[in-house]
Write a protein that holds these residues in place. Structure first.
Motif, PDB file in Angstrom:
ATOM      1  N   SER A 103       5.120   9.199  -8.399  1.00 21.49           N
ATOM      2  CA  SER A 103       6.164   9.195  -9.413  1.00 21.49           C
ATOM      3  C   SER A 103       6.049   7.939 -10.283  1.00 21.49           C
ATOM      4  O   SER A 103       6.777   6.965 -10.080  1.00 21.49           O
ATOM      5  CB  SER A 103       7.530   9.251  -8.736  1.00 21.49           C
ATOM      6  OG  SER A 103       8.539   9.346  -9.677  1.00 21.49           O
ATOM      7  N   PRO A 104       5.117   7.962 -11.236  1.00 16.64           N
ATOM      8  CA  PRO A 104       4.887   6.782 -12.080  1.00 16.64           C
ATOM      9  C   PRO A 104       6.128   6.317 -12.847  1.00 16.64           C
ATOM     10  O   PRO A 104       6.249   5.147 -13.169  1.00 16.64           O
ATOM     11  CB  PRO A 104       3.795   7.239 -13.054  1.00 16.64           C
ATOM     12  CG  PRO A 104       3.196   8.453 -12.464  1.00 16.64           C
ATOM     13  CD  PRO A 104       4.241   9.067 -11.579  1.00 16.64           C
ATOM     14  N   ASP A 105       7.052   7.236 -13.113  1.00 16.16           N
ATOM     15  CA  ASP A 105       8.256   6.873 -13.859  1.00 16.16           C
ATOM     16  C   ASP A 105       9.333   6.253 -12.968  1.00 16.16           C
ATOM     17  O   ASP A 105      10.396   5.859 -13.455  1.00 16.16           O
ATOM     18  CB  ASP A 105       8.819   8.078 -14.603  1.00 16.16           C
ATOM     19  CG  ASP A 105       9.196   9.228 -13.685  1.00 16.16           C
ATOM     20  OD1 ASP A 105       9.125   9.076 -12.448  1.00 16.16           O
ATOM     21  OD2 ASP A 105       9.555  10.299 -14.213  1.00 16.16           O
ATOM     22  N   GLY A 106       9.061   6.183 -11.654  1.00 18.92           N
ATOM     23  CA  GLY A 106       9.997   5.556 -10.729  1.00 18.92           C
ATOM     24  C   GLY A 106      11.107   6.464 -10.237  1.00 18.92           C
ATOM     25  O   GLY A 106      11.936   6.052  -9.434  1.00 18.92           O
ATOM     26  N   LYS A 107      11.122   7.703 -10.701  1.00 14.96           N
ATOM     27  CA  LYS A 107      12.130   8.656 -10.241  1.00 14.96           C
ATOM     28  C   LYS A 107      11.803   9.118  -8.822  1.00 14.96           C
ATOM     29  O   LYS A 107      10.644   9.080  -8.407  1.00 14.96           O
ATOM     30  CB  LYS A 107      12.206   9.863 -11.173  1.00 14.96           C
ATOM     31  CG  LYS A 107      12.734   9.528 -12.552  1.00 14.96           C
ATOM     32  CD  LYS A 107      12.834  10.768 -13.399  1.00 14.96           C
ATOM     33  CE  LYS A 107      13.346  10.417 -14.790  1.00 14.96           C
ATOM     34  NZ  LYS A 107      13.391  11.592 -15.659  1.00 14.96           N
ATOM     35  N   ILE A 108      12.808   9.549  -8.126  1.00 13.57           N
ATOM     36  CA  ILE A 108      12.600  10.056  -6.774  1.00 13.57           C
ATOM     37  C   ILE A 108      11.855  11.383  -6.881  1.00 13.57           C
ATOM     38  O   ILE A 108      12.323  12.306  -7.556  1.00 13.57           O
ATOM     39  CB  ILE A 108      13.944  10.251  -6.050  1.00 13.57           C
ATOM     40  CG1 ILE A 108      14.666   8.910  -5.924  1.00 13.57           C
ATOM     41  CG2 ILE A 108      13.722  10.885  -4.677  1.00 13.57           C
ATOM     42  CD1 ILE A 108      16.101   9.012  -5.468  1.00 13.57           C
ATOM     43  N   PRO A 109      10.695  11.483  -6.225  1.00 11.41           N
ATOM     44  CA  PRO A 109       9.935  12.736  -6.309  1.00 11.41           C
ATOM     45  C   PRO A 109      10.650  13.855  -5.541  1.00 11.41           C
ATOM     46  O   PRO A 109      11.386  13.605  -4.591  1.00 11.41           O
ATOM     47  CB  PRO A 109       8.592  12.392  -5.660  1.00 11.41           C
ATOM     48  CG  PRO A 109       8.874  11.213  -4.802  1.00 11.41           C
ATOM     49  CD  PRO A 109      10.024  10.477  -5.408  1.00 11.41           C
ATOM     50  N   THR A 110      10.400  15.061  -5.978  1.00 14.90           N
ATOM     51  CA  THR A 110      10.964  16.218  -5.289  1.00 14.90           C
ATOM     52  C   THR A 110      10.222  16.436  -3.973  1.00 14.90           C
ATOM     53  O   THR A 110       9.122  15.899  -3.758  1.00 14.90           O
ATOM     54  CB  THR A 110      10.824  17.494  -6.140  1.00 14.90           C
ATOM     55  OG1 THR A 110       9.427  17.805  -6.282  1.00 14.90           O
ATOM     56  CG2 THR A 110      11.477  17.339  -7.505  1.00 14.90           C
ATOM     57  N   VAL A 111      10.815  17.259  -3.133  1.00 18.60           N
ATOM     58  CA  VAL A 111      10.170  17.623  -1.869  1.00 18.60           C
ATOM     59  C   VAL A 111       8.799  18.226  -2.159  1.00 18.60           C
ATOM     60  O   VAL A 111       7.802  17.876  -1.523  1.00 18.60           O
ATOM     61  CB  VAL A 111      11.058  18.614  -1.078  1.00 18.60           C
ATOM     62  CG1 VAL A 111      10.315  19.197   0.109  1.00 18.60           C
ATOM     63  CG2 VAL A 111      12.357  17.935  -0.646  1.00 18.60           C
ATOM     64  N   GLU A 112       8.736  19.107  -3.146  1.00 23.77           N
ATOM     65  CA  GLU A 112       7.480  19.767  -3.491  1.00 23.77           C
ATOM     66  C   GLU A 112       6.443  18.778  -4.006  1.00 23.77           C
ATOM     67  O   GLU A 112       5.251  18.902  -3.681  1.00 23.77           O
ATOM     68  CB  GLU A 112       7.725  20.868  -4.531  1.00 23.77           C
ATOM     69  CG  GLU A 112       8.478  22.068  -3.997  1.00 23.77           C
ATOM     70  CD  GLU A 112       9.990  21.860  -3.866  1.00 23.77           C
ATOM     71  OE1 GLU A 112      10.632  22.731  -3.264  1.00 23.77           O
ATOM     72  OE2 GLU A 112      10.532  20.837  -4.359  1.00 23.77           O
ATOM     73  N   SER A 128       0.840  -1.211   0.000  1.00 22.19           N
ATOM     74  CA  SER A 128       0.000   0.000   0.000  1.00 22.19           C
ATOM     75  C   SER A 128       0.872   1.256   0.000  1.00 22.19           C
ATOM     76  O   SER A 128       0.515   2.262  -0.615  1.00 22.19           O
ATOM     77  CB  SER A 128      -0.962   0.004   1.187  1.00 22.19           C
ATOM     78  OG  SER A 128      -0.262   0.068   2.409  1.00 22.19           O
ATOM     79  N   VAL A 129       2.010   1.192   0.666  1.00 26.04           N
ATOM     80  CA  VAL A 129       2.944   2.321   0.667  1.00 26.04           C
ATOM     81  C   VAL A 129       3.543   2.482  -0.728  1.00 26.04           C
ATOM     82  O   VAL A 129       3.636   3.603  -1.255  1.00 26.04           O
ATOM     83  CB  VAL A 129       4.051   2.124   1.727  1.00 26.04           C
ATOM     84  CG1 VAL A 129       5.119   3.193   1.606  1.00 26.04           C
ATOM     85  CG2 VAL A 129       3.450   2.105   3.127  1.00 26.04           C
ATOM     86  N   GLN A 130       3.917   1.379  -1.350  1.00 26.39           N
ATOM     87  CA  GLN A 130       4.490   1.431  -2.695  1.00 26.39           C
ATOM     88  C   GLN A 130       3.491   1.984  -3.713  1.00 26.39           C
ATOM     89  O   GLN A 130       3.884   2.672  -4.663  1.00 26.39           O
ATOM     90  CB  GLN A 130       5.001   0.049  -3.113  1.00 26.39           C
ATOM     91  CG  GLN A 130       6.281  -0.357  -2.415  1.00 26.39           C
ATOM     92  CD  GLN A 130       7.408   0.628  -2.665  1.00 26.39           C
ATOM     93  OE1 GLN A 130       7.650   1.044  -3.791  1.00 26.39           O
ATOM     94  NE2 GLN A 130       8.103   1.006  -1.598  1.00 26.39           N
ATOM     95  N   GLU A 131       2.201   1.725  -3.505  1.00 24.52           N
ATOM     96  CA  GLU A 131       1.178   2.292  -4.393  1.00 24.52           C
ATOM     97  C   GLU A 131       1.220   3.814  -4.365  1.00 24.52           C
ATOM     98  O   GLU A 131       1.063   4.467  -5.397  1.00 24.52           O
ATOM     99  CB  GLU A 131      -0.216   1.808  -3.979  1.00 24.52           C
ATOM    100  CG  GLU A 131      -0.525   0.403  -4.403  1.00 24.52           C
ATOM    101  CD  GLU A 131      -1.934  -0.006  -4.002  1.00 24.52           C
ATOM    102  OE1 GLU A 131      -2.848   0.840  -4.065  1.00 24.52           O
ATOM    103  OE2 GLU A 131      -2.104  -1.176  -3.633  1.00 24.52           O
ATOM    104  N   HIS A 132       1.419   4.363  -3.165  1.00 30.18           N
ATOM    105  CA  HIS A 132       1.497   5.827  -3.047  1.00 30.18           C
ATOM    106  C   HIS A 132       2.721   6.364  -3.790  1.00 30.18           C
ATOM    107  O   HIS A 132       2.633   7.377  -4.485  1.00 30.18           O
ATOM    108  CB  HIS A 132       1.547   6.259  -1.578  1.00 30.18           C
ATOM    109  CG  HIS A 132       0.230   6.142  -0.891  1.00 30.18           C
ATOM    110  ND1 HIS A 132      -0.842   6.957  -1.178  1.00 30.18           N
ATOM    111  CD2 HIS A 132      -0.189   5.296   0.075  1.00 30.18           C
ATOM    112  CE1 HIS A 132      -1.867   6.620  -0.423  1.00 30.18           C
ATOM    113  NE2 HIS A 132      -1.500   5.614   0.350  1.00 30.18           N
ATOM    114  N   TRP A 133       3.864   5.700  -3.643  1.00 33.42           N
ATOM    115  CA  TRP A 133       5.063   6.161  -4.346  1.00 33.42           C
ATOM    116  C   TRP A 133       4.869   6.077  -5.850  1.00 33.42           C
ATOM    117  O   TRP A 133       5.305   6.972  -6.587  1.00 33.42           O
ATOM    118  CB  TRP A 133       6.300   5.377  -3.906  1.00 33.42           C
ATOM    119  CG  TRP A 133       6.690   5.709  -2.502  1.00 33.42           C
ATOM    120  CD1 TRP A 133       6.673   4.867  -1.429  1.00 33.42           C
ATOM    121  CD2 TRP A 133       7.106   6.976  -1.997  1.00 33.42           C
ATOM    122  NE1 TRP A 133       7.055   5.537  -0.292  1.00 33.42           N
ATOM    123  CE2 TRP A 133       7.333   6.841  -0.619  1.00 33.42           C
ATOM    124  CE3 TRP A 133       7.317   8.221  -2.578  1.00 33.42           C
ATOM    125  CZ2 TRP A 133       7.757   7.889   0.191  1.00 33.42           C
ATOM    126  CZ3 TRP A 133       7.733   9.280  -1.776  1.00 33.42           C
ATOM    127  CH2 TRP A 133       7.946   9.104  -0.409  1.00 33.42           C
TER     128      TRP A 133
END
Length: 86
Positions: A64-73, A55-60
């Motif tokens: 970020s569908p492309d798997g990149k690390i999302p920015t803080v914003e 469920s946590v991985q679903e949120h990530w």
């Protein structure tokens, strides 16, 4: 009622949230630099992305569908949306 909740959400989402200002406020409250706050948040993001819970991985994946690390914003925006949809 549901209509009032929807109206509040729509009004809120129309407002531009200044995430940089929020980070500056946290830095001031904590007595450290904006760079230190950003670094701590980025570290927390990296740590949280390692959580194996599906469920946590679903949120990530949603952030970020492309798997990149999302920015803080991007993380702040996603979390704000989750709160507004609750």
């Amino acid at each position: 009622s549901q209509d009032v909740k929807y109206e509040k959400r729509e009004n809120f989402m129309k407002k531009q949230i200044d995430y940089a200002c929020l980070i500056e406020m946290v830095a001031e409250m904590e007595g450290c630099s904006v760079a230190e706050i950003r670094q701590e948040i980025e570290k927390a993001i990296l740590d949280a992305m390692q959580n194996k819970d599906p469920s946590v991985q679903e949120h990530w994946k949603a952030m970020s569908p492309d798997g990149k690390i999302p920015t803080v914003e991007e993380v702040m925006q996603y979390l704000m949306k989750l709160m507004m949809d609750a």
